[in-house]
Write a protein that holds these residues in place. Structure first.
Motif, PDB file in Angstrom:
ATOM      1  N   ALA A 119       0.933  -1.110  -0.083  1.00  0.00           N
ATOM      2  CA  ALA A 119      -0.094  -0.039  -0.086  1.00  0.00           C
ATOM      3  C   ALA A 119       0.988   1.422  -0.217  1.00  0.00           C
ATOM      4  O   ALA A 119       1.806   1.251   0.533  1.00  0.00           O
ATOM      5  N   VAL A 120       0.259   2.398  -0.763  1.00  0.00           N
ATOM      6  CA  VAL A 120       1.209   3.397  -0.703  1.00  0.00           C
ATOM      7  C   VAL A 120       0.393   4.634   0.084  1.00  0.00           C
ATOM      8  O   VAL A 120      -0.901   4.909  -0.374  1.00  0.00           O
ATOM      9  N   LYS A 121       0.991   5.313   1.138  1.00  0.00           N
ATOM     10  CA  LYS A 121      -0.034   5.870   2.018  1.00  0.00           C
ATOM     11  C   LYS A 121      -0.603   7.130   1.229  1.00  0.00           C
ATOM     12  O   LYS A 121      -1.862   7.206   1.461  1.00  0.00           O
ATOM     13  N   TYR A 122       0.086   7.721   0.508  1.00  0.00           N
ATOM     14  CA  TYR A 122      -0.664   9.077  -0.224  1.00  0.00           C
ATOM     15  C   TYR A 122      -1.568   8.728  -1.116  1.00  0.00           C
ATOM     16  O   TYR A 122      -2.554   9.396  -1.418  1.00  0.00           O
ATOM     17  N   VAL A 123      -1.686   7.588  -1.637  1.00  0.00           N
ATOM     18  CA  VAL A 123      -2.705   6.846  -2.623  1.00  0.00           C
ATOM     19  C   VAL A 123      -3.740   6.689  -1.575  1.00  0.00           C
ATOM     20  O   VAL A 123      -5.000   6.952  -1.729  1.00  0.00           O
ATOM     21  N   GLU A 124      -3.490   5.765  -0.927  1.00  0.00           N
ATOM     22  CA  GLU A 124      -4.648   5.197   0.300  1.00  0.00           C
ATOM     23  C   GLU A 124      -5.400   6.153   0.831  1.00  0.00           C
ATOM     24  O   GLU A 124      -6.545   6.315   0.992  1.00  0.00           O
ATOM     25  N   ASP A 125      -4.569   7.413   1.205  1.00  0.00           N
ATOM     26  CA  ASP A 125      -5.236   8.689   1.977  1.00  0.00           C
ATOM     27  C   ASP A 125      -6.033   9.414   0.856  1.00  0.00           C
ATOM     28  O   ASP A 125      -6.900  10.488   1.466  1.00  0.00           O
ATOM     29  N   SER A 126      -5.917   9.333  -0.328  1.00  0.00           N
ATOM     30  CA  SER A 126      -6.510   9.909  -1.369  1.00  0.00           C
ATOM     31  C   SER A 126      -8.107   9.387  -1.763  1.00  0.00           C
ATOM     32  O   SER A 126      -8.939   9.888  -2.565  1.00  0.00           O
ATOM     33  N   VAL A 128     -11.869   7.879  -1.721  1.00  0.00           N
ATOM     34  CA  VAL A 128     -12.761   8.613  -1.113  1.00  0.00           C
ATOM     35  C   VAL A 128     -14.135   7.549  -1.458  1.00  0.00           C
ATOM     36  O   VAL A 128     -14.150   7.227  -2.617  1.00  0.00           O
ATOM     37  N   VAL A 129     -15.039   7.474  -0.539  1.00  0.00           N
ATOM     38  CA  VAL A 129     -16.212   6.649  -0.772  1.00  0.00           C
ATOM     39  C   VAL A 129     -17.306   7.305  -1.563  1.00  0.00           C
ATOM     40  O   VAL A 129     -17.845   8.119  -1.057  1.00  0.00           O
ATOM     41  N   CYS A 130     -17.793   6.790  -2.664  1.00  0.00           N
ATOM     42  CA  CYS A 130     -18.799   7.515  -3.237  1.00  0.00           C
ATOM     43  C   CYS A 130     -19.796   6.355  -3.897  1.00  0.00           C
ATOM     44  O   CYS A 130     -19.306   5.524  -4.641  1.00  0.00           O
ATOM     45  N   ASN A 131     -21.015   6.242  -3.226  1.00  0.00           N
ATOM     46  CA  ASN A 131     -22.142   5.406  -3.599  1.00  0.00           C
ATOM     47  C   ASN A 131     -21.556   3.888  -3.422  1.00  0.00           C
ATOM     48  O   ASN A 131     -21.499   2.867  -4.419  1.00  0.00           O
ATOM     49  N   GLY A 132     -20.687   3.565  -2.329  1.00  0.00           N
ATOM     50  CA  GLY A 132     -20.110   2.434  -2.064  1.00  0.00           C
ATOM     51  C   GLY A 132     -18.865   1.833  -2.951  1.00  0.00           C
ATOM     52  O   GLY A 132     -18.534   0.894  -2.814  1.00  0.00           O
ATOM     53  N   GLU A 133     -18.502   2.916  -3.928  1.00  0.00           N
ATOM     54  CA  GLU A 133     -17.111   2.472  -4.420  1.00  0.00           C
ATOM     55  C   GLU A 133     -15.970   3.663  -4.030  1.00  0.00           C
ATOM     56  O   GLU A 133     -16.227   4.691  -3.401  1.00  0.00           O
ATOM     57  N   TYR A 134     -14.809   3.117  -4.063  1.00  0.00           N
ATOM     58  CA  TYR A 134     -13.748   3.850  -3.756  1.00  0.00           C
ATOM     59  C   TYR A 134     -13.194   4.505  -5.020  1.00  0.00           C
ATOM     60  O   TYR A 134     -12.989   3.890  -6.333  1.00  0.00           O
ATOM     61  N   TYR A 135     -12.981   5.983  -4.983  1.00  0.00           N
ATOM     62  CA  TYR A 135     -12.492   6.786  -5.970  1.00  0.00           C
ATOM     63  C   TYR A 135     -11.190   7.683  -5.325  1.00  0.00           C
ATOM     64  O   TYR A 135     -11.249   8.112  -4.345  1.00  0.00           O
ATOM     65  N   PHE A 141      -5.131  14.204  -3.086  1.00  0.00           N
ATOM     66  CA  PHE A 141      -4.086  13.373  -3.726  1.00  0.00           C
ATOM     67  C   PHE A 141      -2.710  14.651  -3.747  1.00  0.00           C
ATOM     68  O   PHE A 141      -1.654  14.056  -3.011  1.00  0.00           O
ATOM     69  N   VAL A 142      -2.937  15.821  -4.370  1.00  0.00           N
ATOM     70  CA  VAL A 142      -1.983  16.908  -4.235  1.00  0.00           C
ATOM     71  C   VAL A 142      -1.880  17.288  -2.805  1.00  0.00           C
ATOM     72  O   VAL A 142      -0.473  17.559  -2.361  1.00  0.00           O
ATOM     73  N   GLN A 143      -2.756  17.239  -2.058  1.00  0.00           N
ATOM     74  CA  GLN A 143      -2.412  17.800  -0.572  1.00  0.00           C
ATOM     75  C   GLN A 143      -1.681  16.852   0.256  1.00  0.00           C
ATOM     76  O   GLN A 143      -0.614  17.030   0.920  1.00  0.00           O
ATOM     77  N   ASN A 144      -1.983  15.353  -0.285  1.00  0.00           N
ATOM     78  CA  ASN A 144      -1.273  14.478   0.387  1.00  0.00           C
ATOM     79  C   ASN A 144       0.334  14.436  -0.209  1.00  0.00           C
ATOM     80  O   ASN A 144       1.184  14.134   0.796  1.00  0.00           O
ATOM     81  N   LEU A 145       0.620  14.727  -1.292  1.00  0.00           N
ATOM     82  CA  LEU A 145       2.167  14.870  -1.902  1.00  0.00           C
ATOM     83  C   LEU A 145       2.588  15.938  -1.131  1.00  0.00           C
ATOM     84  O   LEU A 145       4.016  15.818  -0.867  1.00  0.00           O
ATOM     85  N   GLN A 146       1.964  17.083  -0.693  1.00  0.00           N
ATOM     86  CA  GLN A 146       2.613  18.042   0.045  1.00  0.00           C
ATOM     87  C   GLN A 146       3.144  17.831   1.316  1.00  0.00           C
ATOM     88  O   GLN A 146       4.062  18.555   1.846  1.00  0.00           O
TER      89      GLN A 146
END
Length: 513
Positions: A119-126, A128-135, A141-146
Motif C-alpha cells: 500500500a502507498v500511504k498518499y494514495v490510500e489517503d486520497s 474517497v467512498v462514493c456510492n459504495g465505491e472507492y474513488y 492527492f495533491v494535498q497528500n503529496l505536499q
C-alpha cells in the motif's frame, strides 16, 4: 503582405536566432534535457520523470520560464477499458477505471478497480467512498503529496510557491520549477482513435508520426475542470510525451511562430486575463499547421502567420471555445476566460497594429534596436553560457542518486575537474574580472546586478537568497580556486568572496532568463 511587412517578417524571424531561439539551440536543449532524463531515470525505481512543456520542447532558454517536470508513478494506472490493462499492468499496481460521467471532456473520475501492494500511504489517503465505491480525489492527492519532504515547505533551499493547476511549484533564486505527479494511462489508442483517423487535407501530421503519437502512453494529472461541480474528484487527461513528438516535427517557421505567440500572450494578454496559458497558443499553432499547406510557412510571411494566429484566438474568445487539438470535445477556454471584454478589446488593438505588434514584446524590441554586431556578440555569449549550463546538468545527472541531498551533490560534482572548468568558463562570461576580484587586496566594488522589474523588497529577498546559497557552497568551491587557478583567498576577505559568488550566480541566471 506588402513588401515592408515581408521585410520586417524576415528581420524578426532572423532576430529570433540572436535571442536564444536558433535551430541549433533548440536542438541542443532537447538533446541535453532528454539525455539528463535518461540518466536520472536509470537510477529511479517506480517513477519515470520527464522535462515537459517549453523546456522539453527546447523552445525557451534555461531561466526564461518555469522548468516543468512530470513524475509518472509507474504503479498507478488509469484505463478506459480493462483490456487496456492486459500486458501493461501487474498484480501489484493500483488500477483505476476512468469514469467520464458528468465530467467535462478530457476529464475523468478514477474508480478503484485493483489495490496495489504494498500500500502507498498518499494514495490510500486520497481514496474517497462514493456510492459504495472507492474513488481517488485529485485534490486530496495533491494535498497528500505536499506532506512528502520534496514537496513540502522549504526543502533544501527551495521555497514553495502558490499551487497552480496540477503542479506543485517551487523556486530557488531565479530558477523556478513546476513538479507534476502523474499516473500512467495506457488507453491512448482508444482515446486518440478519432484524432488518428480524422481526414487531413495537407498530410500533417504524416502517418508515421501519427503512429508514434498513438503508441506513446498518455498521462492523468491531478486537476479537475474549472467550473465543474466535481472538480476536486476529477483528473485531467494529457498527452505530454505524445505532443512532444508533434512539436519536434515543427519546422523553423512553425516553432518560432509558437515562441512569438508565447511572448505576446505573456506580455500583453495574461496581464488582462490571468487564466490564459501558452498551451492555448500551442494548440492554435497545431491547428494552423494541420489545416494549411506547408508552403505558407515561410520567413517572409512570418508576421502574417502571427496575425492569422491572433485572429484565430480572437474568434475563439468571441465564441468562448478553443478546441483541444487532441480531443475535439474538450474546450480549452471553458472556465478560463476572465475579463473577456477587456481581452477582446486588446486583441482588436493588436489586429489594428498588424506586424508592429512585435515591438510591444520587450525582448524582441530591444534586440531589433540593438546594433547588429553588438547583438551578434551578446548572442554568442548567451548561447555559450546556456550550452555550458546544460552540459553541467549532464555531469550532475551522471553522478546523481535519488537519496542524495543537493549539498552532497554539490560537493561531489565540485571534485570533478571537468565540472569545475565548465563553471570557470561560465564565471568568465558573466564577470570577466572575477579572478582579480577574488584576490586579496584587489580593488573594485562587488555589486549584485539590479533587476528593474522587481520591487525593492523582492529584489532584497532575492539577494538574500543568493548570498545564502553562496555562503553554503563557499567551503566546497573556494579551496579548488587555488588548485585550479592559483587564486589565494585569505580568511579576512571571506565575506567579499561570498558576495562575489552571489554576484556570479545571479548574473549567470539573469543572462539565461
Amino acid at each position: 503582405m506588402n513588401a515592408v511587412s515581408e521585410e520586417l517578417s524576415r528581420q524578426v524571424y532572423q532576430c529570433m536566432d540572436k535571442i536564444g531561439y536558433s535551430p541549433d539551440m533548440v536542438k541542443y536543449r532537447r538533446q541535453k534535457y532528454r539525455q539528463r532524463d535518461e540518466l536520472k531515470n536509470r537510477q529511479r525505481s517506480g517513477v519515470t520523470s520527464y522535462k515537459v512543456g517549453s523546456k522539453g520542447e527546447g523552445f525557451t532558454s534555461y531561466n526564461e520560464s518555469d522548468h516543468d517536470r512530470m513524475y509518472i508513478d509507474n504503479n498507478l494506472v488509469g484505463v478506459t477499458s480493462r483490456d487496456d490493462s492486459i500486458g501493461t499492468t501487474s498484480k501489484s499496481d493500483y488500477v483505476f477505471d476512468m469514469m467520464s460521467d458528468q465530467c467535462h471532456p478530457g476529464h475523468y473520475k478514477l474508480k478503484l478497480f485493483q489495490k496495489g501492494t504494498p500500500a502507498v500511504k498518499y494514495v490510500e489517503d486520497s481514496l474517497v467512498v462514493c456510492n459504495g465505491e472507492y474513488y481517488m480525489s485529485s485534490e486530496i492527492f495533491v494535498q497528500n503529496l505536499q506532506s512528502i519532504p520534496r514537496y513540502s515547505g522549504n526543502y533544501q533551499g527551495w521555497e514553495r510557491r502558490q499551487r497552480t493547476g496540477p503542479a506543485i511549484p517551487a523556486a530557488r533564486g531565479l530558477y523556478c520549477r513546476d513538479d507534476v505527479q502523474a499516473i500512467r494511462c495506457p488507453s491512448q489508442r482508444n482515446l486518440l482513435a478519432t484524432w488518428a483517423k480524422r481526414p487531413r487535407e495537407h498530410g500533417w501530421p504524416p502517418a508515421n508520426l501519427i503512429r508514434d503519437v498513438i503508441s506513446t502512453e498518455a498521462q492523468l494529472v491531478p486537476v479537475g475542470c474549472k467550473g465543474s461541480a466535481s472538480r476536486k474528484m476529477e483528473w485531467r487527461l494529457c498527452f505530454n510525451t505524445g505532443e512532444l513528438k508533434l512539436t519536434d516535427d515543427f519546422n523553423e517557421v512553425q516553432y518560432k511562430l509558437y515562441i512569438l505567440l508565447k511572448m505576446i500572450n505573456k506580455e500583453l494578454l495574461i496581464p488582462i486575463s490571468p487564466d490564459l496559458s501558452s498551451y492555448m497558443f500551442k494548440n492554435i499553432v497545431l491547428w494552423l499547421v494541420e489545416r494549411n499547406p506547408p508552403t505558407i510557412f515561410k520567413a517572409d510571411r512570418f508576421l502574417g502567420l502571427m496575425e492569422t494566429a491572433l485572429q484565430m484566438f480572437y474568434d475563439a474568445v468571441c465564441h468562448d471555445k478553443l478546441v483541444y487539438y487532441m480531443i475535439k470535445g474538450r474546450n480549452l477556454l471553458f472556465g478560463r476566460l476572465t475579463h473577456k471584454d477587456a481581452l477582446k478589446k486588446k486583441l482588436e488593438e493588436l489586429q489594428l497594429d498588424g506586424p508592429k505588434v512585435v515591438f510591444q514584446c520587450k525582448k524582441l524590441r530591444k534586440a531589433l534596436k540593438t546594433d547588429p554586431e553588438s547583438l551578434k556578440a551578446s548572442c554568442a555569449r548567451r548561447d555559450e553560457l546556456e550550452r555550458l549550463q546544460l552540459d553541467m546538468g549532464i555531469i550532475w545527472a551522471d553522478v546523481w542518486k535519488p537519496d542524495m541531498k543537493d549539498w552532497d551533490m554539490n560537493a561531489r560534482v565540485r571534485e570533478m575537474e571537468n565540472y569545475r572548468q565548465v563553471t570557470y568558463r561560465q564565471y568568465h562570461i558573466a564577470i570577466p574580472e572575477w579572478e582579480r576580484l577574488a584576490t586579496s587586496g584587489s580593488g573594485g566594488t562587488i555589486l549584485l546586478p539590479e533587476i528593474p522589474e522587481l520591487k525593492q523588497e523582492d529584489q532584497a529577498r532575492l539577494y538574500t537568497s543568493y548570498r545564502k546559497q553562496a555562503r553554503e557552497i563557499y567551503d566546497i568551491v573556494v579551496p579548488f580556486w587555488k588548485i585550479d587557478r592559483g587564486i589565494e583567498v585569505d580568511v579576512e576577505i571571506k565575506e567579499r568572496v561570498i558576495e562575489l559568488l552571489a554576484a556570479l550566480h545571479l548574473t549567470i541566471e539573469l543572462m539565461l532568463s
